[in-house]
Scaffold this motif. Structure first.
Motif, PDB file in Angstrom:
ATOM      1  N   GLU A  42      63.204 -41.149  53.252  1.00  0.00           N
ATOM      2  CA  GLU A  42      62.148 -40.140  53.321  1.00  0.00           C
ATOM      3  C   GLU A  42      60.939 -40.532  52.469  1.00  0.00           C
ATOM      4  O   GLU A  42      59.797 -40.369  52.891  1.00  0.00           O
ATOM      5  CB  GLU A  42      62.682 -38.773  52.880  1.00  0.00           C
ATOM      6  CG  GLU A  42      63.728 -38.190  53.812  1.00  0.00           C
ATOM      7  CD  GLU A  42      65.114 -38.823  53.673  1.00  0.00           C
ATOM      8  OE1 GLU A  42      65.407 -39.470  52.642  1.00  0.00           O
ATOM      9  OE2 GLU A  42      65.898 -38.686  54.632  1.00  0.00           O
ATOM     10  N   ALA A  85      59.102 -43.420  54.189  1.00  0.00           N
ATOM     11  CA  ALA A  85      58.354 -42.914  55.336  1.00  0.00           C
ATOM     12  C   ALA A  85      57.067 -42.225  54.881  1.00  0.00           C
ATOM     13  O   ALA A  85      55.999 -42.437  55.465  1.00  0.00           O
ATOM     14  CB  ALA A  85      59.216 -41.942  56.135  1.00  0.00           C
ATOM     15  N   SER A 113      57.138 -41.863  60.431  1.00  0.00           N
ATOM     16  CA  SER A 113      58.318 -41.006  60.517  1.00  0.00           C
ATOM     17  C   SER A 113      59.531 -41.794  60.008  1.00  0.00           C
ATOM     18  O   SER A 113      59.517 -43.036  60.027  1.00  0.00           O
ATOM     19  CB  SER A 113      58.556 -40.568  61.955  1.00  0.00           C
ATOM     20  OG  SER A 113      59.018 -41.657  62.724  1.00  0.00           O
TER      21      SER A 113
END
Length: 70
Positions: free
Chosen positions: A9, A12, A18
């Motif tokens: 995460e 990204a 994403s």
């Protein structure tokens, strides 16, 4: 001690992609991935370079040579 790895995460977010796009980069070996059980981890230095920054959040200043010859 400085952080060495980003989670999927975090990587990204840094890369403005994403999580699926980051996974695809790892599958294509465009980004080195490390696994910690079921978690994907990415080197901070590599992600920051790909994101166009420098680890530590500081910009590197490269001095230019003096072009005048005296």
């Amino acid at each position: 001690m400085a952080k060495m790895f980003y989670s999927l995460e975090e990587a990204a977010q840094k890369l403005k992609l994403s999580p699926d796009e980051v996974k695809a980069m790892a599958d294509k070996r465009q980004l080195e991935v490390f696994r910690d059980r079921d978690r994907l981890m990415f080197k901070v230095e590599q992600v920051d370079l790909l994101a166009g920054g420098k680890s530590g959040g500081e910009e590197e200043i490269i001095p230019l040579a003096d072009s005048s010859s005296e």
